[in-house]
Write an enzyme that holds these catalytic residues in place. Structure first.
Site, short mmCIF file in Angstrom:
data_model
loop_
_atom_site.label_atom_id
_atom_site.label_comp_id
_atom_site.label_asym_id
_atom_site.label_seq_id
_atom_site.Cartn_x
_atom_site.Cartn_y
_atom_site.Cartn_z
N GLY A 119 -46.51 131.72 -48.68
CA GLY A 119 -47.81 132.16 -49.19
C GLY A 119 -48.87 132.02 -48.11
O GLY A 119 -48.61 131.49 -47.03
N THR A 127 -49.16 121.18 -50.89
CA THR A 127 -49.45 120.42 -52.11
C THR A 127 -48.31 120.57 -53.10
O THR A 127 -47.86 119.59 -53.71
CB THR A 127 -50.77 120.91 -52.74
OG1 THR A 127 -51.82 120.73 -51.80
CG2 THR A 127 -51.08 120.15 -54.01
N ARG A 166 -43.70 132.72 -33.46
CA ARG A 166 -43.70 132.50 -34.90
C ARG A 166 -42.33 132.83 -35.49
O ARG A 166 -41.85 132.13 -36.39
CB ARG A 166 -44.79 133.36 -35.57
CG ARG A 166 -46.20 132.95 -35.24
CD ARG A 166 -47.24 133.71 -36.03
NE ARG A 166 -47.40 133.15 -37.36
CZ ARG A 166 -48.39 133.49 -38.18
NH1 ARG A 166 -49.29 134.39 -37.81
NH2 ARG A 166 -48.50 132.94 -39.38
N ASN A 169 -40.13 129.97 -34.63
CA ASN A 169 -40.50 128.83 -35.48
C ASN A 169 -39.77 128.91 -36.82
O ASN A 169 -39.17 127.93 -37.29
CB ASN A 169 -42.01 128.83 -35.70
CG ASN A 169 -42.47 127.72 -36.63
OD1 ASN A 169 -42.30 126.55 -36.34
ND2 ASN A 169 -43.07 128.11 -37.75
N SER A 193 -44.80 131.75 -43.25
CA SER A 193 -43.69 132.69 -43.03
C SER A 193 -44.05 134.09 -43.53
O SER A 193 -43.50 134.55 -44.53
CB SER A 193 -42.41 132.19 -43.71
OG SER A 193 -42.63 131.73 -45.02
N GLY A 242 -54.97 136.72 -34.60
CA GLY A 242 -53.67 136.85 -35.26
C GLY A 242 -53.51 135.93 -36.44
O GLY A 242 -52.41 135.44 -36.71
#
Length: 289
Positions: A119, A127, A166, A169, A193, A242
């Site tokens: 998200g 959280t 990314r 990652n 993601s 970005g």
């Protein structure tokens, strides 16, 4: 002279015999394990001890010829190990262990899986991950969280936020999450993601249905209003390039297992979101093994 290049080929000979009661008793060969030359054990030194061990094992063929066949990969009817090349890694061999995923799951009384929470920044991924881990922990289940920021403090500290890094990652986190799931843990990965391609690649790493994608579908304006780390403000000021949701896209999942959204304009509590995921885990048999 025939030499044994690996003790793996003789592994069945070294297995301690088992009594009818299931207890193992050791057969200790007397003598000195020596004869090393160039890092290899000479068969002439191994053979007497191998034969003594074989003689103690019921149903085992015991002869110098059988010991030679076991240790000599060039003997007729035997095959050499098949080495692999994966990416830039060459001459590698996958080692199997008799204690596998099923055994670990039975020990933990749960099924290993990956819960992938995706998200926008500020949507509440970390959280939710912590709330979910807490609820599962109280229920007697072993979890581990792979948080997007946390992994960049160590494992991925060499990666930037450009497109290529990314992607790497996400790949690394996916590989680590796969290991945790194989260990029988419920692994909770919480990362932005943003691209489907990378998320789908992580899903493909798991051979069964143990990849559970959770889309925290919280509107951009809500996430930006929260802005817990002040990143949206920096991105709007042009100080961060970005940034997902501002000048870089977020690709929503098309076929995720769980979608969490606002209800009547209000976001569910962390506990309520965690319970929604736990209900899915329970219904699909992940909380028992």
């Amino acid at each position: 002279m025939v030499e044994c290049h690996s003790l793996r080929c003789c592994g069945d000979m070294f297995a301690p015999p088992t009594t009818k009661l299931g207890f193992r008793h050791a057969v200790v060969p007397v003598g000195r394990w020596g004869g090393r030359r160039g890092g290899r054990l000479e068969l002439s030194v191994l053979r007497p001890s191998l034969l003594r061990i074989q003689a103690a094992l019921p149903g085992q063929e015991s002869s110098p010829e059988s010991a030679k066949r076991c240790c000599d990969s060039s003997a007729p009817g035997t095959s050499s190990y098949v080495l692999s090349t994966v990416g830039k890694s060459t001459n590698i061999l996958w080692h199997d262990c008799p204690v596998g995923k099923l055994e670990r799951q039975k020990l933990l009384r749960q099924k290993g899986c990956v819960i992938w929470i995706t998200g926008l920044s500020g949507s509440g991924k970390s959280t939710l991950a912590c709330a979910l881990s807490r609820e599962l922990h109280y229920g007697g289940h072993l979890t581990y969280i792979l948080d997007g920021d946390n992994v960049r403090h160590g494992l991925n500290q060499d990666l930037s936020f450009n497109g290529e890094d990314r992607a790497e990652n996400i790949r690394r986190v996916g590989e680590v999450a796969k290991l945790f799931a194989d260990a029988g843990l419920i692994c909770i990965a919480s990362l932005i993601s943003p691209y489907r391609k990378e998320r789908d690649a992580c899903r493909a790493m798991l051979s069964d249905s143990s990849f559970i994608e959770v889309f925290l579908d919280i509107p951009l304006e809500v996430c930006e209003a929260r802005d817990p780390k002040g990143l949206y403000k920096l991105a709007r000021a042009g100080k961060i390039k970005g940034f997902t949701g501002v000048d870089d896209p977020y690709e929503s999942p098309l076929e995720c297992e769980i979608v969490i959204q606002q209800i009547d304009g209000k976001c569910p509590t962390p506990k309520a979101m965690a319970e929604q995921i736990i209900s899915f885990l329970d219904k699909n048999g992940f909380l028992q093994a």
